[in-house]
Structure formats: C-alpha cells, structure tokens
Scaffold this motif. Sequence first.
Motif, PDB file in Angstrom:
ATOM      1  N   ILE A  80       0.872  -1.162   0.000  1.00  0.00           N
ATOM      2  CA  ILE A  80       0.000   0.000   0.000  1.00  0.00           C
ATOM      3  C   ILE A  80       0.916   1.220   0.000  1.00  0.00           C
ATOM      4  O   ILE A  80       2.012   1.178   0.549  1.00  0.00           O
ATOM      5  CB  ILE A  80      -0.898  -0.032   1.264  1.00  0.00           C
ATOM      6  CG1 ILE A  80      -2.256   0.578   0.997  1.00  0.00           C
ATOM      7  CG2 ILE A  80      -0.229   0.632   2.448  1.00  0.00           C
ATOM      8  CD1 ILE A  80      -3.246   0.319   2.138  1.00  0.00           C
ATOM      9  N   GLY A  81       0.487   2.268  -0.632  1.00  0.00           N
ATOM     10  CA  GLY A  81       1.425   3.393  -0.698  1.00  0.00           C
ATOM     11  C   GLY A  81       0.736   4.712  -0.895  1.00  0.00           C
ATOM     12  O   GLY A  81      -0.487   4.791  -0.947  1.00  0.00           O
ATOM     13  N   GLU A  82       1.545   5.724  -0.975  1.00  0.00           N
ATOM     14  CA  GLU A  82       0.999   7.084  -1.082  1.00  0.00           C
ATOM     15  C   GLU A  82       0.224   7.275  -2.391  1.00  0.00           C
ATOM     16  O   GLU A  82      -0.492   8.264  -2.535  1.00  0.00           O
ATOM     17  CB  GLU A  82       2.101   8.142  -0.973  1.00  0.00           C
ATOM     18  CG  GLU A  82       3.358   7.726  -0.226  1.00  0.00           C
ATOM     19  CD  GLU A  82       3.209   7.762   1.292  1.00  0.00           C
ATOM     20  OE1 GLU A  82       2.533   8.642   1.793  1.00  0.00           O
ATOM     21  OE2 GLU A  82       3.778   6.866   1.940  1.00  0.00           O
ATOM     22  N   GLN A  83       0.379   6.294  -3.296  1.00  0.00           N
ATOM     23  CA  GLN A  83      -0.372   6.433  -4.548  1.00  0.00           C
ATOM     24  C   GLN A  83      -1.879   6.432  -4.302  1.00  0.00           C
ATOM     25  O   GLN A  83      -2.648   6.879  -5.127  1.00  0.00           O
ATOM     26  CB  GLN A  83       0.010   5.330  -5.536  1.00  0.00           C
ATOM     27  CG  GLN A  83      -0.628   3.970  -5.284  1.00  0.00           C
ATOM     28  CD  GLN A  83       0.137   3.159  -4.245  1.00  0.00           C
ATOM     29  OE1 GLN A  83       1.096   3.641  -3.659  1.00  0.00           O
ATOM     30  NE2 GLN A  83      -0.293   1.940  -4.007  1.00  0.00           N
ATOM     31  N   ASP A  84      -2.267   5.946  -3.160  1.00  0.00           N
ATOM     32  CA  ASP A  84      -3.688   5.984  -2.825  1.00  0.00           C
ATOM     33  C   ASP A  84      -4.094   7.355  -2.271  1.00  0.00           C
ATOM     34  O   ASP A  84      -5.212   7.512  -1.806  1.00  0.00           O
ATOM     35  CB  ASP A  84      -4.009   4.888  -1.802  1.00  0.00           C
ATOM     36  CG  ASP A  84      -3.737   3.500  -2.359  1.00  0.00           C
ATOM     37  OD1 ASP A  84      -4.559   3.015  -3.146  1.00  0.00           O
ATOM     38  OD2 ASP A  84      -2.685   2.924  -2.039  1.00  0.00           O
ATOM     39  N   GLY A  85      -3.156   8.290  -2.311  1.00  0.00           N
ATOM     40  CA  GLY A  85      -3.476   9.639  -1.843  1.00  0.00           C
ATOM     41  C   GLY A  85      -3.508   9.748  -0.329  1.00  0.00           C
ATOM     42  O   GLY A  85      -4.045  10.689   0.224  1.00  0.00           O
ATOM     43  N   ILE A  86      -2.931   8.763   0.312  1.00  0.00           N
ATOM     44  CA  ILE A  86      -2.972   8.721   1.778  1.00  0.00           C
ATOM     45  C   ILE A  86      -1.550   8.801   2.326  1.00  0.00           C
ATOM     46  O   ILE A  86      -0.645   8.143   1.821  1.00  0.00           O
ATOM     47  CB  ILE A  86      -3.689   7.444   2.248  1.00  0.00           C
ATOM     48  CG1 ILE A  86      -5.175   7.557   1.878  1.00  0.00           C
ATOM     49  CG2 ILE A  86      -3.526   7.236   3.734  1.00  0.00           C
ATOM     50  CD1 ILE A  86      -5.987   6.351   2.231  1.00  0.00           C
ATOM     51  N   ASP A  87      -1.398   9.585   3.370  1.00  0.00           N
ATOM     52  CA  ASP A  87      -0.065   9.889   3.885  1.00  0.00           C
ATOM     53  C   ASP A  87       0.396   8.843   4.896  1.00  0.00           C
ATOM     54  O   ASP A  87       0.499   9.107   6.094  1.00  0.00           O
ATOM     55  CB  ASP A  87      -0.081  11.279   4.536  1.00  0.00           C
ATOM     56  CG  ASP A  87       1.303  11.897   4.567  1.00  0.00           C
ATOM     57  OD1 ASP A  87       2.289  11.140   4.557  1.00  0.00           O
ATOM     58  OD2 ASP A  87       1.397  13.136   4.598  1.00  0.00           O
TER      59      ASP A  87
END
Lengths: 193, 193
Positions: free
Chosen positions: B28-35
């Motif tokens: 899971i990563g910041e590509q989901d728009g989550i910090d």
Amino acid sequence: MLTYFSIKLGTIMADRKTVRGAPIKTPIGEQDGIDFSIIELFFFAYRDFTSDPDEILADYGFGRAHHRVLHFVNRRPGLTVAELLDVLKITKQSLARVLKQLIDTDHIVQLPGPRDRRQRELYPTEKGRALALALARPQSRRIRTALGDSGLGNRASIELFLKAMVNPELRAQIDILPANPTQKLSGNDHGEH
Amino acid sequence: MLTYFSIKLGTIMADRKTVRGAPIKTPIGEQDGIDFSIIELFFFAYRDFTSDPDEILADYGFGRAHHRVLHFVNRRPGLTVAELLDVLKITKQSLARVLKQLIDTDHIVQLPGPRDRRQRELYPTEKGRALALALARPQSRRIRTALGDSGLGNRASIELFLKAMVNPELRAQIDILPANPTQKLSGNDHGEH
DNA sequence: AAAAATATGTCAGCATTATTGACGTATTTT
DNA sequence: AAAATACGTCAATAATGCTGACATATTTTT
C-alpha cells in the motif's frame, strides 16, 4: 521503640496518611526549561489521531492492535511473523491473538516462506487492503488539514521532526517502508538485517 | 439445503476457513493519496516518546495513567476532579484508582473547594512536582533534539501542526494551560463555545 | 543421521487501563 | 424538604500488554 512509634503515629502524625506535603499552587511551566506545551500537545494530538480509526474498528470488533498489524502487513506485504514482531515490539503471544482474528476474518493470509518453510509470510487480502485504507483515510485527512492549517510547506519539516523523535536504532525500520516521498525503494528484499 | 451446504463445505470449500482471499503482494502506498509515512511516523514517534517516562514510572509502580494525572495537576494546580476528567476524557472510576495511589503516596493532595465544598481541588506536593519534572525532562530533551535535528526555526510550526491535529472542540482546553510560549495568558479568553 | 537451534503456535495466568452499572455520602440548589 | 450535583466506591468486563511453559515443523549443526 514500638511505643515511641505508636505515640508518634497517635499524637504527632495521627496516622500515616496525614503526613502530607503542602499543596503547591504555582503551575509548572516552561520556566523550568521543559517544553510542556509540546509534551501535552503530543498527547492530545495522538489521542485524537487514533480516535478516528478506533470508531471504525469498533464496528468490526477490532481494536488498535488489529489496526497496527493490518497497517504494517499492508505496508510490507510478505513480511514474516518475526519481522512484524520486531516492528511492533510486542511478544508473539500478544500478536497471536489479534493476528488469528485477522486471519479468521480473511483480512490477512499466511503463506509459508519460500526459502524457509518454517516462516509465515503475511499478506493482506483485498478485504484487508480495503479496511487498511478505510482506517487510514480519516487519519490522512486529519494530517492534510493540520498541514494546511499550519502552512503548506511544513510537511517535510513535520516528517523530519517525527522521524527525529524516534529512537535512532529504529529509524532503519522506517526507511524500509515503501513509497516514502523522501526516498525510493529499489528492491524490496527484506532478506537480512 | 443442509446436504448442499455440507457437500459444498466438504468438497469445494473443505471448511469455512479455506475460503480465503488471494494475497495482495503490492505494498500500500501514497499512490492511494494517503499519507502513510506520517501516519506510521506518528505511531513510532509517540511510542518512543512515551517510553522515556515509562521506565521511570515503573520504579514507582506507576503507569502512564499516573503520569497523565500528575502532569495535568502540575500544569493546572487546583483543578477539580470534574475538570481533570474532562481533560483526560476518562471515567471517574478509571481516574479513582490512579488518583488514590498518587494521593496515598503523597504526590498529590486534595483540598475542599473554597466556594463549593463538594469539589476537591487537586494540587501537587513537592514530591509530586519533582516527579512530574523528572518525567518531563527526558521527553523535553527528546523534543529539543528532534527540533534541532529538523532545523531550529520549526518549533512554532510543530506546535501549530500538533494543535491542528487536535479536535477543534478540545483546543480551548489546551489554551487554558499556562506559559505557552506562542501566546500570553492576557488576551486568552477561552470563554466561548 | 542425530542433535540442536529456530520459527511459529498455543495454553495459562497475570497486570494495567479502560469501560458500564449501581449505589452511598456530603453538599448545594431548587 | 426534595432534588441535583460532586465525588467516592464496589463489582464485573474488555482490550492489550506481559511471562512462562510447552508443542510442532523445519532447518542447521555436529
């Protein structure tokens, strides 16, 4: 000796509990060279920060411990039980309880390690991925808002500050985690350490 | 129906536990728009931040709950039990246990409220003041170091950020606390809401 | 091949900190 | 005089941590 003691208790001190220090009426403050503001802000901030996912977790019968496990399994799919224990700094008995529930509810699956079949590699399922995202969303929103409130250019400073708050020995683990804006992850070989 | 169910369990599904989602192998990563970076840094930072006083507290047979009570009684000497409950957001039953211990060990004293004698004003003793300082010292040192590491001018930004992370309803309480370097108590009317 | 070490799982008991619910006592307000 | 309030206390329960002990499968060492 015993007599003296009981006289003292009975007459001068009455009983042990009446020997009290005097109340101090001046607030403790930064004059002592200690940053009480940041100390208690950290307490308040963390409490509210964790309250967002806590509400969601309650719907699943999960707690904060489940969240942490789910989070790191999503961040580092394939990590082993031992690696997870090392990140969380808890005992395997503590982990077992929550991990079992996450496996039984099909949020996490285990695969035997390819090199060492004693190991269990932990992966999120689609369900586990979705829950991890749902839990992170309000937290990320809170962070985004807070960064906005305190000025847009601060994100790097905040990240540096938080990282500097972590014990130096543990910063290595943080850098393993993927997609940190400050560093790229070439290959995700968690083979040694 | 029952037969179908058991056939399904016995042949296709074997048992309920084998119906597992497929492992997701991408982090899971910041590509989901989550910090996620800040989210987990907050976890690590807070854990280590609280570990400093925890070690000292263990010598007294105290825990984190004692620390919080002692902290706020030192910050706002004379606050009542009800006010303390409101700051800590715990029940009086939870508070009672730790407060009793702090009173029995002469770290905190109670005085009946001058206006309303049902109330109990809480004050630290010299012993309680000393312990509060001893607990805060390593935390403050950690903060000072972290601020130094991340640049000297950041303190105000960090304070703003942390305050913005707190639920808006609760920020009023924070402003009650004394000797905040960013604000004087003169124009500090926390009278609304 | 046998023995030892390792990775994981599990059982049992305990501590801390939180919860809810019920009830008692002193004091103030109505 | 009655009701409300502030605080204290008893009892039961939950979540999350801990230690200790032991089992099982697998790998490493001897």
